[in-house]
Every structure is written in C-alpha cells, then in structure tokens.
Design an enzyme around this catalytic site. Structure first.
Site, short mmCIF file in Angstrom:
data_model
loop_
_atom_site.label_atom_id
_atom_site.label_comp_id
_atom_site.label_asym_id
_atom_site.label_seq_id
_atom_site.Cartn_x
_atom_site.Cartn_y
_atom_site.Cartn_z
N HIS A 120 0.89 -1.25 0.09
CA HIS A 120 -0.11 -0.10 -0.05
C HIS A 120 0.70 1.23 -0.09
O HIS A 120 0.48 2.10 0.74
CB HIS A 120 -0.96 0.06 1.26
CG HIS A 120 -2.02 -0.97 1.04
ND1 HIS A 120 -2.37 -1.55 -0.03
CD2 HIS A 120 -2.79 -1.63 2.10
CE1 HIS A 120 -3.45 -2.50 0.27
NE2 HIS A 120 -3.65 -2.59 1.50
N HIS A 194 -10.09 1.82 -0.12
CA HIS A 194 -9.96 0.95 1.13
C HIS A 194 -10.84 0.86 2.17
O HIS A 194 -10.68 0.52 3.22
CB HIS A 194 -8.45 0.97 1.69
CG HIS A 194 -7.99 -0.33 2.11
ND1 HIS A 194 -8.33 -0.96 3.22
CD2 HIS A 194 -7.05 -0.90 1.54
CE1 HIS A 194 -7.74 -2.04 3.51
NE2 HIS A 194 -6.82 -2.34 2.38
N GLU A 331 -11.54 -3.85 -3.11
CA GLU A 331 -10.69 -2.90 -3.78
C GLU A 331 -10.37 -2.99 -5.24
O GLU A 331 -9.80 -3.87 -5.67
CB GLU A 331 -9.17 -3.02 -2.99
CG GLU A 331 -9.24 -2.81 -1.32
CD GLU A 331 -8.11 -3.68 -0.65
OE1 GLU A 331 -6.95 -3.31 -1.08
OE2 GLU A 331 -8.57 -4.40 0.01
C1 BGC Z 1 -4.63 -6.54 1.83
C2 BGC Z 1 -4.76 -7.26 3.31
C3 BGC Z 1 -4.15 -6.33 4.26
C4 BGC Z 1 -5.38 -4.91 4.23
C5 BGC Z 1 -4.82 -4.12 5.50
C6 BGC Z 1 -5.59 -5.35 2.01
O1 BGC Z 1 -5.62 -4.53 0.66
O2 BGC Z 1 -5.05 -7.17 0.86
O3 BGC Z 1 -3.81 -8.27 3.16
O4 BGC Z 1 -4.22 -6.91 5.60
O5 BGC Z 1 -5.30 -4.52 2.96
O6 BGC Z 1 -3.48 -3.44 5.43
#
Ligand code: BGC
Length: 366
Positions: A120, A194, A331
């Site tokens: 991310h 998210h 997402e």
């Molecule tokens: C990911 C997860 C992660 C979550 C929070 C999601 O987009 O796929 O693996 O734990 O975000 O970070």
C-alpha cells in the site's frame, strides 16, 4: 457551498508523527459532508482522502453508517496494525514482492512494510498525507476533489506524480470515485479505495452472513506471503467461486491452501469485463437489513479482503469493537505485484500517458 458542510475539525489540528517521523502539519485537515436528496450521507477528510462514514437506509428506511472508521484523526494515524480504513491507498495499492521492481533497466527499492513485501505505498503512503481538497457540485450531485503531488523518490518511487481523486455522491445513491494522475518519469501506479463495509452497520458483528457475488471466473492465487504466483486460476469448484451470490462465511472454513495463506479471503479476482468502460464487478446483499451495494469499475481486478486481521482491539465510531471479519473491502485495482509480473496488465504510467480510472458504488435495498 450550499448543503456542503466543510468544517475544520479541531481535533484534527495537530502535528503528528508516523513511525517517529514528522509527517505533516495537520492544520489544514477538514471534513466534508456530502448529502443527497434521500438523506444518504458520505463524509470525506483530506487526511488520506479517507471516507470516514457512509450513511444509507435499510429496507425500512432506517439509516446506519456502513463504513468502518473513527471520529478522530489520531486514531487513523495510530491504529494498531494500520488497517487503512476508508483511505485511498497508493502509489501502489497492494503488494510488491520484496519491495523491489525494475523499470527501464533501473532497480528501485521500496519500504518492506509488510515483511517480506511492500504494501500500500510504503510507510507514508497516500493514506497518511494531507491532500488539497475542494468541494464541488453539479445538477443532482455533490462532491469533493482531492489533489496530491507525490514527489520524485517519495517512498522510493520514481517521478513526480500529480494525482486527483474525485468523490461524487448523486441523488440515485451512487458514490463515484474518479482517479486521474500524470507523471514526469515512468512509474508504477495502482490507486484504490480501502473502505471496510459492514452493511448491517459498522461495529455490528461480522460480515460472514453478507451474500457476495463477484463477476470473476478467475483469481490470482498467491504464495504464503500473498504475492501472486502468476497463474490466473479458475474459481470453478473452489471456495473462490462467487459467480453466483454466496454468503461470505459459507466456504471460508473449508480446507484450502489459498484460504490458509490468506487467513481467509484476501485475494485479487480477475474481473470478467464487457469491453472498455464501467463494468459490473461485485454485488453485496445483507439479508437482515436488505442493504445492497453494487460495484462497477473500469479496473481489471478487485481485491476481496474480509477483515481477517481485525481482532476486536480497534473500536470504531459507535464505540463497538471491530471483531474478526467485522468488515470487508472490495478494492478495485490492477493485480498485486504487477511491476514484477510482465504477463499481468501493465501498471506503468509514462510521462506521455494519463492514468484514469473510475469506480462506482451504488447503494439500494431489496
Ligand atoms: C490487503 C490485506 C491487508 C489489508 C490491510 C488489504 O488490501 O489485501 O492483506 O491486511 O489491506 O492492510
């Protein structure tokens, strides 16, 4: 601006630190409330371009906030395990293997903030910066336009990336998210939203009873660190088959290596697209409230993550704990680790190109 409340949150005004590093002066943090004619309300802050709340009716007209989140910005900054509630994530949403990729012969190193991978956008991704925001409106809709300039080498990525994200809420209960970006050097870009949803209302138990339909006949299986193996595998005959509506909890406990790796669903699905433009990605229905959310997107994939890392430690807006699987994310995105997987659709934006994607969330009841 009529009906748009832009209020400075006094609690949002302080200097703060992420991982001991001074991030920003938070003086300019604001909260924007978008309201439509049926009383649907979406709140957005320019810290992380976060959607802090989505209030929609159930089939009896009773309103509930269906987005997990907090009242105070310090909670977004200091949250245990950083769940990225409601935020725009980037410059690269999801994982890049071992925090490394090679582009045009040069190798770039990124933060390994989700060992052994990059997740991310790094330590201070787009979810932890202050965006410049402006309320906008038109016939039958209200919105917020958010801009951020990610500098060349910020979090290790090449190129000054100029981003605009626009949220619009219209009178037909559609929330659209438009993403636009340009760069002065070739760079990977993969932006996504998210928000964690619980269509019963945030803090109201688990989401395992929600019925999910994903317009995806294939998904991208992962290794034990959640990096795609490169295969586009058929969902047929597996717990990953959501081509017909199915309760999220129905197959989640089945013995399957991919469910073990994800600790449940935490996978990218390859969307069945009907050409260019917006195409149906997912529909979620929560039987007790009757609330329905439909997602249309221009993106090729969608990460379905069902809150496997929530464990009851975080308390949200209503003071209730966010229990294990107390929210799910859908997402819309390109596939994880695309900068290292040439067979996946490209995520590279070049100076002569424009990054342009749209995702629409439509709320209704049945
Ligand atoms: C990911 C997860 C992660 C979550 C929070 C999601 O987009 O796929 O693996 O734990 O975000 O970070």
């Amino acid at each position: 601006m009529k009906n748009i409340l832009a209020c400075v949150l006094s609690l949002f005004t302080f200097c703060s630190y992420v991982s001991g590093q001074k991030v920003q002066d938070f003086d300019s943090i604001q909260l924007y409330t978008l309201t439509n004619q049926s009383g649907v309300q979406v709140k957005v802050t320019n810290f992380g371009a976060i959607i802090t709340s989505i209030i929609v009716p159930d089939r009896a007209g009773k309103m509930a906030d269906i987005a997990l989140g907090y009242h105070h910005v310090e909670n977004y900054i200091n949250a245990v395990d950083k769940p990225y509630f409601g935020a725009i994530v980037g410059r690269y949403g999801n994982r890049i293997a071992k925090g490394e990729f090679t582009l045009d012969g040069e190798t770039y190193s990124l933060a390994v903030n989700n060992s052994p991978n990059h997740l991310h956008g790094g330590v201070i991704g787009f979810d932890k910066v202050v965006w410049e925001a402006k309320p906008i409106h038109g016939q039958g809709w209200q919105g917020v336009e958010l801009k951020y300039l990610a500098k060349d080498k910020e979090e290790g990525y090449p190129g000054n990336l100029s981003i605009t994200v626009t949220y619009k809420l219209d009178d037909s209960n559609q929330l659209s998210v438009d993403y636009h970006a340009t760069t002065d050097k070739a760079t990977p870009v993969n932006l996504t939203q998210h928000t964690y949803f619980n269509l019963k209302g945030e803090g109201d138990g688990t989401i395992l009873d929600h019925e999910l339909m994903l317009n995806a006949s294939r998904y991208t299986p992962v290794d034990s660190t959640l990096i795609p193996t490169g295969e586009l595998a058929s969902v047929t005959g597996t717990p990953f088959d959501f081509t017909k509506p199915k309760a999220i909890g129905r197959d989640i406990g089945l013995k399957h290596q991919q469910l073990e790796y994800g600790l449940g669903y935490d996978h990218n699905f390859v969307l069945n697209r009907d050409g260019e433009g917006l195409s149906h990605a997912a529909t979620v229905h929560e039987p007790s409230s009757g609330r329905v959310m439909e997602i249309h997107t221009t993106e090729p994939g969608i990460q379905f993550y069902c809150g496997n890392f929530l464990d009851g430690r975080l308390k949200g807006k209503s003071g209730r704990s966010y229990v294990h699987r107390g929210g799910f994310c859908l997402e819309t995105q390109h596939y994880p680790d695309s900068p290292n997987q040439d067979q996946f659709p490209s995520t590279i934006l070049r100076p002569d190109g424009v990054y342009k994607t749209t995702t629409v969330f439509k709320f209704s009841t049945k």
